[in-house]
Design an enzyme around this catalytic site. Structure first.
Site, short mmCIF file in Angstrom:
data_model
loop_
_atom_site.label_atom_id
_atom_site.label_comp_id
_atom_site.label_asym_id
_atom_site.label_seq_id
_atom_site.Cartn_x
_atom_site.Cartn_y
_atom_site.Cartn_z
N GLU A 7 0.82 -1.21 0.00
CA GLU A 7 0.00 0.00 0.00
C GLU A 7 0.85 1.26 0.00
OE1 GLU A 7 -2.60 -0.17 3.40
OE2 GLU A 7 -3.10 -2.25 2.90
N CYS A 36 3.46 8.26 1.63
CA CYS A 36 3.84 7.25 2.61
C CYS A 36 4.07 5.94 1.85
CB CYS A 36 2.72 7.12 3.64
SG CYS A 36 3.00 5.82 4.83
N CYS A 65 5.27 -7.62 7.34
CA CYS A 65 6.20 -7.18 8.38
C CYS A 65 6.40 -8.30 9.39
CB CYS A 65 5.64 -5.93 9.08
SG CYS A 65 6.82 -5.16 10.21
N CYS A 108 4.07 -5.85 15.99
CA CYS A 108 3.43 -4.88 16.88
C CYS A 108 1.94 -5.23 17.00
CB CYS A 108 3.60 -3.46 16.34
SG CYS A 108 5.32 -2.95 16.24
N CYS A 157 -0.93 -3.27 15.00
CA CYS A 157 -0.67 -2.95 13.60
C CYS A 157 -1.22 -4.02 12.65
CB CYS A 157 0.83 -2.79 13.39
SG CYS A 157 1.27 -2.39 11.70
N GLY A 198 5.80 -2.54 6.56
CA GLY A 198 7.18 -3.04 6.68
C GLY A 198 8.03 -2.22 7.62
N GLU A 199 9.17 -2.80 7.99
CA GLU A 199 10.13 -2.12 8.86
C GLU A 199 11.33 -1.73 7.98
OE1 GLU A 199 10.69 -0.76 11.85
OE2 GLU A 199 12.72 -0.50 11.12
N SER A 214 10.69 5.88 9.50
CA SER A 214 10.12 5.49 10.79
C SER A 214 10.53 4.06 11.13
CB SER A 214 8.60 5.61 10.71
OG SER A 214 8.01 5.17 11.90
N LEU A 255 7.57 4.84 19.49
CA LEU A 255 7.87 4.60 20.89
C LEU A 255 6.69 3.92 21.60
CD1 LEU A 255 10.09 4.98 22.99
CD2 LEU A 255 9.19 7.26 23.47
N HIS A 256 5.56 4.59 21.64
CA HIS A 256 4.28 4.03 22.09
C HIS A 256 4.17 3.68 23.58
CE1 HIS A 256 3.57 4.25 17.90
NE2 HIS A 256 3.96 3.05 17.56
N CYS A 312 -2.67 1.54 8.07
CA CYS A 312 -1.83 0.88 7.10
C CYS A 312 -1.92 -0.64 7.20
CB CYS A 312 -0.43 1.46 7.24
SG CYS A 312 0.83 0.42 7.71
N1 SAH Z 1 7.90 -0.33 10.91
C1 SAH Z 1 8.03 1.08 11.00
C2 SAH Z 1 7.26 1.86 9.97
C3 SAH Z 1 5.88 1.40 9.60
S1 SAH Z 1 4.58 1.65 10.76
C4 SAH Z 1 7.69 1.54 12.41
O1 SAH Z 1 7.33 0.72 13.23
O2 SAH Z 1 7.86 2.72 12.70
C5 SAH Z 1 4.32 3.39 10.75
C6 SAH Z 1 3.78 3.94 12.05
O3 SAH Z 1 2.39 3.58 12.22
C7 SAH Z 1 4.49 3.41 13.28
O4 SAH Z 1 4.68 4.46 14.19
C8 SAH Z 1 3.50 2.41 13.82
O5 SAH Z 1 3.75 2.13 15.16
C9 SAH Z 1 2.19 3.11 13.55
N2 SAH Z 1 1.00 2.28 13.57
C10 SAH Z 1 0.83 1.03 13.15
N3 SAH Z 1 -0.43 0.61 13.36
C11 SAH Z 1 -1.07 1.63 13.94
C12 SAH Z 1 -2.40 1.83 14.40
N4 SAH Z 1 -3.32 0.84 14.33
N5 SAH Z 1 -2.71 3.02 14.94
C13 SAH Z 1 -1.80 4.03 15.01
N6 SAH Z 1 -0.53 3.90 14.59
C14 SAH Z 1 -0.17 2.71 14.07
#
Ligand code: SAH
Length: 345
Positions: free
Chosen positions: A94, A107, A114, A118, A121, A161-162, A193, A217-218, A334
């Site tokens: 995407e 983006c 991935c 997480c 995600c 993806g990362e 990111s 970070l979260h 995403c």
């Molecule tokens: N893998 C990388 C980049 C892709 S994710 C990373 O982890 O940063 C891009 C961003 O979207 C990251 O900050 C991720 O934590 C966040 N993200 C993923 N799913 C999400 C969701 N359901 N709500 C809000 N942010 C989300």
């Protein structure tokens, strides 16, 4: 087996070297590079200032990557466009085009799926298939500009993806993107990111490419962060923050932190205070995002809690803002379109 070389994945130096092996002069590389990355031809036959013989030689040595849009969703509220692309091997990714006051931002995805796992995600749920080639990351820019007629002025590597788990291809993509004979985009307009692959953050700092590093970070606590983001078990917060400080001291670039706010998980006053302690003394910016709902999880948040949390942080002297919600009507979280497509298959 495909023995042809993917020409869009070559840096200009690599193309020059290949052409010299084919007995061609170095200036041809610049010429071909401009056809590929500026005029964005879709076939070698369109390179009209090259001899027919050379065009045929190129045809026999190289392939030209093309990704195919299979679904295009346009937001009626804010001009966001989300595209599901099919890659040459049938995988899906995407890409999202967002419009901001300062211009359009794209983006892009860096992997098909991935591995990072997480919890909140959607990209991770459909599973990991493979790394994207530099050409496939680049083609998201070229094809989206072609499809929408819009001009992208900045890029965020925040799609599926990362990026640091596909380090070499991502770095090559950045070199091609910023090449003066290529799209010539300054890497000041690029953000990468990461969920926090610490070793790779040091590697990236060493390259000093000038891009903005964004850390997902979260949570400021190891226990909670490990629950939300399994990668934290391998690279805990102290090590991550050390790498961030190093990135800043080597590159002089302020670090950006992403914080997806989740009701009852990471939104307390203690969380805000601990967050403040983590970033104190480091030039940084915290982006608060109300977590996007995905149907497999019960995580929730809304704009007003994000604003409240943001106000608390600002009151503690932290530089924080709430990220604008874009494409709410097209479900821009995403990984969701890709997952629907994979489920159909
Ligand atoms: N893998 C990388 C980049 C892709 S994710 C990373 O982890 O940063 C891009 C961003 O979207 C990251 O900050 C991720 O934590 C966040 N993200 C993923 N799913 C999400 C969701 N359901 N709500 C809000 N942010 C989300």
């Amino acid at each position: 087996m495909n023995l042809l070389t993917d020409i869009l994945s070559l840096t200009k130096d690599e193309l020059t070297e290949r052409l010299s092996k084919m007995g061609e002069k170095p200036f041809r590389a610049g010429q071909i590079y401009r056809w590929l990355h500026q005029k964005r031809v879709t076939g070698f036959e369109e390179m009209s200032d090259l001899s027919l013989t050379l065009r045929e030689k190129l045809e026999n040595e190289f392939t030209l990557c093309r990704i195919e849009p299979v679904r295009i969703l346009k937001s009626q509220v804010d001009g966001t466009v989300k595209i599901l692309y099919r890659l040459p091997d049938g995988n899906h990714i995407e890409t999202v085009l967002m419009s901001y006051e300062h211009g359009d931002s794209l983006c892009v995805s860096t992997q098909a799926g991935c591995k990072m796992g997480c919890r909140f995600c959607a990209s991770t749920i459909a599973g990991f298939k493979r790394n994207l080639e530099p050409s496939e990351i680049l083609s998201q820019l070229y094809e989206t500009e072609r499809q929408t007629g819009r001009k992208v002025s900045s890029i965020v590597l925040m799609g599926i993806g990362e990026p640091l788990d596909n380090f070499d291809n991502v770095v090559k993509f950045l070199r091609i993107l910023s090449s003066p004979d290529g799209a010539n985009m300054s890497l000041r307009h690029v953000s990468l990111s990461t969920c926090g692959l610490v070793d790779r953050i040091y590697d990236l700092a060493e390259l000093n490419l000038g891009l903005t590093l964004s850390i997902s970070l979260h949570s400021p606590y190891d226990e909670k962060r490990s629950e939300l983001m399994p990668v934290n078990r391998r690279y805990p917060i102290t090590e991550l923050m050390r790498a961030c400080r190093d990135y800043f001291s080597v590159t002089g670039r302020r670090i950006s932190f992403e914080y997806a706010l989740i009701d009852g998980e990471n939104d307390s006053l203690e969380d805000a205070r601990a967050l403040c302690g983590l970033v104190s003394g480091m030039p940084s910016h915290i982006n608060i995002i109300p977590v996007n709902k995905i149907k497999e999880r019960s995580y929730r948040s809304d704009r007003s809690s994000a604003q409240r949390f943001c106000k608390t942080l600002c009151g503690l002297g932290v530089n924080a803002t709430v990220r604008r919600t874009l494409g709410a009507d097209i479900n821009a979280a995403c990984g969701q379109l890709r997952r629907e497509e994979e489920q159909k298959a």
